[in-house]
Write an enzyme that holds these catalytic residues in place. Structure first.
Site, PDB file in Angstrom:
ATOM      1  CD  GLU A 113      55.002  36.267 -36.102  1.00  0.00           C
ATOM      2  OE1 GLU A 113      55.703  35.720 -35.235  1.00  0.00           O
ATOM      3  OE2 GLU A 113      54.040  35.709 -36.642  1.00  0.00           O
ATOM      4  CD  GLU A 129      52.827  36.583 -33.334  1.00  0.00           C
ATOM      5  OE1 GLU A 129      53.333  35.993 -32.341  1.00  0.00           O
ATOM      6  OE2 GLU A 129      52.505  35.990 -34.378  1.00  0.00           O
ATOM      7  CG  HIS A 144      51.952  29.308 -38.720  1.00  0.00           C
ATOM      8  ND1 HIS A 144      53.125  28.618 -38.584  1.00  0.00           N
ATOM      9  CD2 HIS A 144      52.071  30.377 -37.880  1.00  0.00           C
ATOM     10  CE1 HIS A 144      53.916  29.225 -37.713  1.00  0.00           C
ATOM     11  NE2 HIS A 144      53.293  30.288 -37.259  1.00  0.00           N
ATOM     12  CG  ASP A 160      44.262   3.147 -21.437  1.00  0.00           C
ATOM     13  OD1 ASP A 160      45.174   3.871 -20.958  1.00  0.00           O
ATOM     14  OD2 ASP A 160      43.521   2.442 -20.735  1.00  0.00           O
ATOM     15  CG  ASP A 184      50.687  33.818 -33.285  1.00  0.00           C
ATOM     16  OD1 ASP A 184      51.416  33.744 -32.285  1.00  0.00           O
ATOM     17  OD2 ASP A 184      51.101  33.632 -34.449  1.00  0.00           O
ATOM     18  CG  HIS A 231      60.853  35.266 -37.191  1.00  0.00           C
ATOM     19  ND1 HIS A 231      59.943  36.290 -37.389  1.00  0.00           N
ATOM     20  CD2 HIS A 231      61.355  35.462 -35.948  1.00  0.00           C
ATOM     21  CE1 HIS A 231      59.894  37.041 -36.309  1.00  0.00           C
ATOM     22  NE2 HIS A 231      60.754  36.583 -35.415  1.00  0.00           N
ATOM     23  CG  ASP A 243      54.633  33.416 -30.001  1.00  0.00           C
ATOM     24  OD1 ASP A 243      53.387  33.411 -30.034  1.00  0.00           O
ATOM     25  OD2 ASP A 243      55.333  33.340 -31.033  1.00  0.00           O
ATOM     26  CE1 TYR A 292      63.490  36.304 -31.636  1.00  0.00           C
ATOM     27  CE2 TYR A 292      63.665  37.122 -33.885  1.00  0.00           C
ATOM     28  CZ  TYR A 292      62.887  36.726 -32.806  1.00  0.00           C
ATOM     29  OH  TYR A 292      61.525  36.772 -32.887  1.00  0.00           O
ATOM     30  NE  ARG A 328      57.840  35.757 -31.964  1.00  0.00           N
ATOM     31  CZ  ARG A 328      58.667  34.858 -31.453  1.00  0.00           C
ATOM     32  NH1 ARG A 328      59.955  34.920 -31.692  1.00  0.00           N
ATOM     33  NH2 ARG A 328      58.210  33.890 -30.678  1.00  0.00           N
ATOM     34  CG  HIS A 338      51.722  33.671 -39.472  1.00  0.00           C
ATOM     35  ND1 HIS A 338      50.560  33.362 -38.796  1.00  0.00           N
ATOM     36  CD2 HIS A 338      52.646  33.893 -38.508  1.00  0.00           C
ATOM     37  CE1 HIS A 338      50.794  33.377 -37.490  1.00  0.00           C
ATOM     38  NE2 HIS A 338      52.055  33.715 -37.280  1.00  0.00           N
ATOM     39  CG  HIS A 371      58.737  27.453 -33.254  1.00  0.00           C
ATOM     40  ND1 HIS A 371      58.355  26.827 -34.405  1.00  0.00           N
ATOM     41  CD2 HIS A 371      58.276  28.735 -33.371  1.00  0.00           C
ATOM     42  CE1 HIS A 371      57.704  27.682 -35.194  1.00  0.00           C
ATOM     43  NE2 HIS A 371      57.644  28.844 -34.586  1.00  0.00           N
TER      44      HIS A 371
HETATM   45  N1  GLY Z   1      53.369  31.448 -32.516  1.00  0.00           N
HETATM   46  C1  GLY Z   1      54.014  31.118 -33.734  1.00  0.00           C
HETATM   47  C2  GLY Z   1      54.173  32.281 -34.582  1.00  0.00           C
HETATM   48  O1  GLY Z   1      54.214  33.386 -34.096  1.00  0.00           O
HETATM   49  O2  GLY Z   1      54.200  32.199 -35.780  1.00  0.00           O
HETATM   50 MN    MN Z   2      52.816  34.328 -35.411  1.00  0.00          MN
HETATM   51 MN    MN Z   3      53.425  33.852 -32.230  1.00  0.00          MN
END
Ligand code: GLY
Ligand code: MN
Ligand code: MN
Length: 459
Positions: free
Chosen positions: A400, A424, A374, A53, A284, A363, A273, A404, A422, A367, A256
């Site tokens: 971003e 971003e 996203h 619950d 983000d 990647h 991130d 890697y 990364r 976005h 992720h």
């Molecule tokens: N935090 C997910 C991305 O950078 O797309």
């Molecule tokens: Mn992102």
């Molecule tokens: Mn991100």
């Protein structure tokens, strides 16, 4: 530099929520896209059970939120457009003292109209009685086809109308997916939406600073995650926009990674991130920095390649450009950088044709960003997804780039292995070019090292 604990929520550069009239503007914009003699339905989220619950923190359906600003579960928005009326009607849970004493206050129907500017508001129980009456004699029905629940609900209501055809009812014949329409509206942000996003970016930037200042060899990744949450919340962004990625060393090579349960090691990098959510809008941001405050030589070299790519791409943002063009810039910067470091070898043009840098840049470049991290909105302007859409002022997006180098990639020289980077930032497209919302978390090698050198004094 202002010490972190001295920054208060009154000094932030944006606004902490949209004026309620903006949600009515969003509804009016949707009304303008509706055909005459039609109705649109948007449903709120339900609470999600965590176990037995107990529930997860409530997250409103973002389309519903965009059109209402209303943050209760189980509600439904009905937009009715006929030749002579344009009415927004909310169905929501009723006031209920016994329920509210356990679970919290509800707005109720009266305040929904007063405060949220709906034309009418009814208790949820009225749906099955009233909706078939509204549907009778209309031509078109809009709802989000990706919701099975909403689809079933609409078909049930349509059957109800159909069952009274002999009494003269007329059933709407055209069903239209509302998602593409609302996605396009959400893609272009208003000045107030950008002001909220500026605020949540600023807060999140400070959280990244705090994470840098709190980073130390031997600490657990989740202890740094806690520092981020502290700073989001202290400055008004109560929840993170998504599960924070706090990835020490080789964990950064898991895109992720959210386990966040390992300890931070000397001479390794920490990739974070993370972004807060403010009034539904996401930040983000990713920063990558040395856990002990000093980059090693190989880390510096790779970091500078990623940073150069990011800076070059961001400078090229303006109306009329596109993710396709930015990708070409990013790929060229990263490929040349990898050639310079002897990680790739060969002719630049041939390596670009082979998309050789994709082995290490695994990647997308960025976005859309908004109510969802996203965010919604097409990236292409044709169905076969060949033509990237051009940017226009009011779009918000992330840039971003990353590189890697997994620990177990034995094709690499040892000095590169276990490094994941990364960087971003969150960018608004403006009439003149761009506006970078991510202003206050250091990203050059000098700025990061300078901040971290004086940890105690900067906190
Ligand atoms: N935090 C997910 C991305 O950078 O797309
Ligand atoms: Mn992102
Ligand atoms: Mn991100």
């Amino acid at each position: 530099m202002t010490k972190l604990h001295e920054v208060s929520s009154t000094q932030l550069p944006g606004i902490d929520k949209l004026p309620i009239s903006d949600f009515k503007n969003h509804r009016d914009n949707f009304f303008n896209k509706m055909a005459p003699n039609s109705v649109a339905f948007f449903s709120a989220s339900h609470e999600a059970t965590r176990s037995n619950d107990t529930e997860y923190a409530f997250c409103q359906n973002k389309h519903f939120y965009y059109l209402t600003g209303f943050n209760e579960p189980d509600a439904l928005l009905l937009l009715l457009k006929t030749d002579d009326v344009q009415r927004s009607i909310l169905f929501s849970l009723p006031k209920d003292k016994a329920h509210e004493v356990w679970h919290g206050r509800r707005v109720g129907q009266e305040k929904a109209c007063q405060f949220y500017n709906f034309d009418q508001s009814f208790e949820l129980d009225e749906l099955s009685n009233l909706v078939p009456q509204y549907l009778n004699d209309l031509s078109q029905v809009y709802f989000c086809f990706d919701s099975n629940e909403m689809s079933q609900q609409v078909f049930t209501w349509l059957s109800q109308v159909r069952s009274t055809i002999r009494q003269g009812s007329k059933v709407p014949e055209v069903l239209i997916d509302a998602s593409p329409i609302i996605n396009e509206l959400r893609l272009i942000k208003s000045a107030n939406e950008i002001a909220v996003m500026r605020q949540v970016n600023y807060i999140s930037g400070l959280a990244h600073q705090r994470a840098m200042l709190q980073s130390d060899v031997g600490k657990y990744e989740y202890q740094i995650e806690t520092e981020l949450l502290h700073e989001f919340s202290r400055l008004g962004a109560r929840h993170p926009a998504y599960a924070s990625i706090v990835a020490g060393g080789d964990n950064a090579n898991i895109l992720h990674y959210t386990d966040n349960d390992e300890t931070l090691q000397d001479n390794e990098l920490l990739l974070i991130d993370a972004g807060g959510e403010l009034s539904g809008y996401a930040a983000d941001i990713t920063r990558t920095f040395p856990i002990n405050g000093k980059f090693t030589e190989p880390q510096k070299l790779l970091y500078q390649v990623v940073l150069n790519a990011q800076l070059t791409v961001i400078k090229a943002i303006k109306p009329g450009t596109s993710f396709a063009k930015l990708n070409a810039i990013a790929n060229e910067c990263l490929t040349q950088g990898l050639i310079d470091l002897d990680i790739l070898s060969g002719d630049l043009k041939e390596l670009l044709d082979e998309k050789a840098c994709k082995k290490y840049f695994i990647h997308g470049l960025g976005h859309w960003l908004g109510l969802d991290v996203h965010d919604v909105g097409d990236y292409h302007i044709n169905d076969n997804k060949e033509q990237c859409r051009e940017f226009v002022a009011g779009m918000v997006l992330t840039i971003e780039p990353g590189l890697y180098m997994p620990k177990d990639d034995y094709a690499l020289e040892e000095k590169w292995r276990g490094i994941g980077i990364r960087i971003e930032d969150n960018i608004v497209v403006t009439e003149q070019g761009y506006d970078n919302l991510t202003v206050n978390s250091p990203r050059t090698i000098n700025d990061i090292e300078a901040l971290m050198q004086n940890k105690a004094t900067n906190l």
